[in-house]
Every structure is written in structure tokens, then in C-alpha cells.
Design a protein around this motif. Structure first.
Motif, PDB file in Angstrom:
ATOM      1  N   PHE A 131      -4.747   7.054   5.467  1.00  0.00           N
ATOM      2  CA  PHE A 131      -4.082   6.840   6.750  1.00  0.00           C
ATOM      3  C   PHE A 131      -5.027   6.199   7.763  1.00  0.00           C
ATOM      4  CE2 PHE A 131      -0.911  10.067   5.299  1.00  0.00           C
ATOM      5  CZ  PHE A 131       0.211   9.273   5.473  1.00  0.00           C
ATOM      6  N   ALA A 132      -6.308   6.521   7.699  1.00  0.00           N
ATOM      7  CA  ALA A 132      -7.289   5.883   8.585  1.00  0.00           C
ATOM      8  C   ALA A 132      -7.357   4.383   8.300  1.00  0.00           C
ATOM      9  CB  ALA A 132      -8.660   6.539   8.421  1.00  0.00           C
ATOM     10  N   VAL A 133      -7.318   4.010   7.029  1.00  0.00           N
ATOM     11  CA  VAL A 133      -7.304   2.587   6.654  1.00  0.00           C
ATOM     12  C   VAL A 133      -6.040   1.923   7.193  1.00  0.00           C
ATOM     13  CG1 VAL A 133      -7.139   0.982   4.698  1.00  0.00           C
ATOM     14  CG2 VAL A 133      -8.808   2.850   4.652  1.00  0.00           C
ATOM     15  N   PHE A 134      -4.887   2.606   7.045  1.00  0.00           N
ATOM     16  CA  PHE A 134      -3.639   2.064   7.591  1.00  0.00           C
ATOM     17  C   PHE A 134      -3.765   1.837   9.100  1.00  0.00           C
ATOM     18  CE2 PHE A 134      -0.611   4.176   4.252  1.00  0.00           C
ATOM     19  CZ  PHE A 134      -1.106   3.337   3.279  1.00  0.00           C
TER      20      PHE A 134
ATOM     21  N   VAL B 119       7.938   6.231   6.122  1.00  0.00           N
ATOM     22  CA  VAL B 119       8.365   5.662   7.407  1.00  0.00           C
ATOM     23  C   VAL B 119       7.591   4.371   7.670  1.00  0.00           C
ATOM     24  CG1 VAL B 119       8.310   6.007   9.923  1.00  0.00           C
ATOM     25  CG2 VAL B 119       9.165   7.828   8.422  1.00  0.00           C
ATOM     26  N   MET B 120       6.279   4.427   7.484  1.00  0.00           N
ATOM     27  CA  MET B 120       5.463   3.223   7.669  1.00  0.00           C
ATOM     28  C   MET B 120       5.926   2.130   6.714  1.00  0.00           C
ATOM     29  SD  MET B 120       2.683   1.260   6.470  1.00  0.00           S
ATOM     30  CE  MET B 120       2.047   2.289   5.203  1.00  0.00           C
ATOM     31  N   GLY B 121       6.175   2.505   5.463  1.00  0.00           N
ATOM     32  CA  GLY B 121       6.588   1.533   4.457  1.00  0.00           C
ATOM     33  C   GLY B 121       7.937   0.896   4.741  1.00  0.00           C
ATOM     34  N   VAL B 122       8.886   1.675   5.252  1.00  0.00           N
ATOM     35  CA  VAL B 122      10.215   1.125   5.572  1.00  0.00           C
ATOM     36  C   VAL B 122      10.108   0.100   6.702  1.00  0.00           C
ATOM     37  CG1 VAL B 122      12.461   1.703   6.601  1.00  0.00           C
ATOM     38  CG2 VAL B 122      11.570   3.064   4.701  1.00  0.00           C
ATOM     39  N   PHE B 123       9.365   0.451   7.759  1.00  0.00           N
ATOM     40  CA  PHE B 123       9.195  -0.503   8.862  1.00  0.00           C
ATOM     41  C   PHE B 123       8.426  -1.749   8.395  1.00  0.00           C
ATOM     42  CE2 PHE B 123      10.416   3.078  11.527  1.00  0.00           C
ATOM     43  CZ  PHE B 123      11.201   2.453  12.483  1.00  0.00           C
ATOM     44  N   ALA B 124       7.440  -1.561   7.528  1.00  0.00           N
ATOM     45  CA  ALA B 124       6.687  -2.701   6.994  1.00  0.00           C
ATOM     46  C   ALA B 124       7.594  -3.582   6.132  1.00  0.00           C
ATOM     47  CB  ALA B 124       5.489  -2.210   6.185  1.00  0.00           C
ATOM     48  N   PHE B 125       8.457  -2.957   5.344  1.00  0.00           N
ATOM     49  CA  PHE B 125       9.387  -3.720   4.499  1.00  0.00           C
ATOM     50  C   PHE B 125      10.340  -4.551   5.360  1.00  0.00           C
ATOM     51  CE2 PHE B 125      13.361  -4.008   1.989  1.00  0.00           C
ATOM     52  CZ  PHE B 125      12.867  -4.731   0.911  1.00  0.00           C
ATOM     53  N   VAL B 126      10.877  -3.927   6.407  1.00  0.00           N
ATOM     54  CA  VAL B 126      11.774  -4.657   7.310  1.00  0.00           C
ATOM     55  C   VAL B 126      11.015  -5.806   7.973  1.00  0.00           C
ATOM     56  CG1 VAL B 126      13.142  -4.487   9.439  1.00  0.00           C
ATOM     57  CG2 VAL B 126      13.314  -2.703   7.690  1.00  0.00           C
TER      58      VAL B 126
ATOM     59  N   GLY C 227       5.405  10.299   6.168  1.00  0.00           N
ATOM     60  CA  GLY C 227       4.677   9.341   7.003  1.00  0.00           C
ATOM     61  C   GLY C 227       4.465   8.008   6.302  1.00  0.00           C
ATOM     62  N   VAL C 228       4.091   8.070   5.009  1.00  0.00           N
ATOM     63  CA  VAL C 228       3.908   6.844   4.221  1.00  0.00           C
ATOM     64  C   VAL C 228       5.234   6.094   4.119  1.00  0.00           C
ATOM     65  CG1 VAL C 228       3.393   5.939   1.914  1.00  0.00           C
ATOM     66  CG2 VAL C 228       1.943   7.710   2.897  1.00  0.00           C
TER      67      VAL C 228
ATOM     68  N   LEU D 296       0.829  -1.211   0.000  1.00  0.00           N
ATOM     69  CA  LEU D 296       0.000   0.000   0.000  1.00  0.00           C
ATOM     70  C   LEU D 296       0.861   1.257   0.000  1.00  0.00           C
ATOM     71  CD1 LEU D 296      -2.840  -1.068   2.447  1.00  0.00           C
ATOM     72  CD2 LEU D 296      -3.036  -0.715  -0.022  1.00  0.00           C
ATOM     73  N   SER D 297       1.976   1.237   0.722  1.00  0.00           N
ATOM     74  CA  SER D 297       2.854   2.413   0.745  1.00  0.00           C
ATOM     75  C   SER D 297       3.508   2.636  -0.616  1.00  0.00           C
ATOM     76  CB  SER D 297       3.914   2.291   1.847  1.00  0.00           C
ATOM     77  OG  SER D 297       4.891   1.330   1.528  1.00  0.00           O
TER      78      SER D 297
END
Length: 170
Positions: free
Chosen positions: A151-154, A50-57, A47-48, A17-18
Motif C-alpha cells: 500500500f505504501a508503494v501504491f 476499490v483502488m483497482g476498480v477506480f484504476a480500471f475505470v 482497499g485493493v 498491481l491490484s
């Protein structure tokens, strides 16, 4: 459906999604429509990312211990909450009466070149006249309103993921 939601699946979903959100922002809004992002739009992208990097890791590592999963979940939550907050501020600016909209200020590049980084954050989050413009709409919703919904969906996905993660640990 949610029965098969694993931490790795959650991370893969949020990472995908990111990537989609970033590609839409850059290739559709910026390149195709020619809409330059305002400073608040750029901060929402952060914000997208940062969320995406942590999700990728999380997708690659898929830690087995609870503290590892919670650390990655926390990083995803911070990025998402940051983006949600900036998007909410952006929507608020867009709905101000015309006489209350802040004046347009210098661009983000100027602020980064001339101000300390904390002051750059303060100036950007204040918003400016360019952030209040509604250049494009879909079904009556502006880009920041759609981004706020994203972001609400995230946040919902993260909430479901956290509930499942904690339930499995009990």
C-alpha cells in the motif's frame, strides 16, 4: 521514465498491481498454502479492490478534464488509504505483547449476519486474536507487513501521478 507517465498508464499500472495482489492472496495464500483470511485481511482486500476498480475505470475512460481525473484519483486514493490504515492496524495487532492481544471473536460471516453494518466495521477494526497470528513470513516479514509495504508503494505511485497531473494543468 516518468516523463511518459500518462493518467491512463498510471491507472493501468495500478489496476495490474491490484489484479496481481488479488491473485496472490487468493491463489497462493488461500488456495495453495491454505491460509484463511482474517477479517482485517478481507478489509485490506477491499482497499485493493476499490483502488483497482477506480484504476480500471480510469484506464478505460481516460477522462480529458481535470475534475474527471481528480475524481478517479480520489477514488484510488481512498481505497489505498483505507487498505494502508487497515494494514497498519493489523501490523500493530501482530506486535502487541501476548497478554494484550484481544480474544478471538466470532467470524466475519457471523457478524455480517447478526450485526448492523456499521457495528461490523467497528468489530472488525478492533481486531481479534486470529488477526494477531503470524502464520507465514517471507524474509522475516508477515503478510500484513508486506501488504502495508504494498500500500505504501501504491501511495507513492499515486503521489507521483498526482504531482504530474497537477504540473500538466499549470
Amino acid at each position: 521514465m516518468l516523463k511518459h507517465l500518462t493518467f491512463r498508464t498510471l491507472c493501468a499500472c495500478l489496476f495490474a498491481l491490484s489484479v496481481v495482489a488479488t491473485l496472490v492472496a487468493i491463489f497462493y495464500f488461500q488456495r495453495h498454502l491454505g491460509l484463511d483470511p482474517c477479517p482485517l485481511c478481507i478489509f485490506q482486500r477491499v482497499g485493493v479492490w476499490v483502488m483497482g476498480v477506480f484504476a480500471f475505470v480510469g484506464m478505460l475512460v481516460n477522462p480529458k478534464k481535470l475534475w474527471g481525473k481528480l475524481t478517479l484519483w480520489g477514488g484510488m486514493a481512498i481505497g489505498t488509504l483505507w487498505g494502508f490504515g487497515v494494514a497498519a492496524r493489523h501490523v500493530w495487532l501482530q506486535h502487541l505483547p501476548a497478554d494484550e492481544v484481544p480474544a478471538c471473536g466470532p467470524g466475519l460471516n457471523y457478524w455480517v449476519d447478526t450485526l448492523p453494518i456499521l457495528q461490523v466495521f467497528q468489530e472488525v477494526l478492533k481486531g481479534s486474536g486470529e488477526c494477531a497470528l503470524m502464520d507465514w513470513q517471507m524474509a522475516g516479514f508477515s503478510i500484513p507487513e508486506l501488504t502495508l509495504a504494498m500500500f505504501a508503494v501504491f501511495l507513492v505511485i499515486l503521489g507521483v501521478g498526482l504531482a504530474k497531473l497537477l504540473k500538466r494543468q499549470m
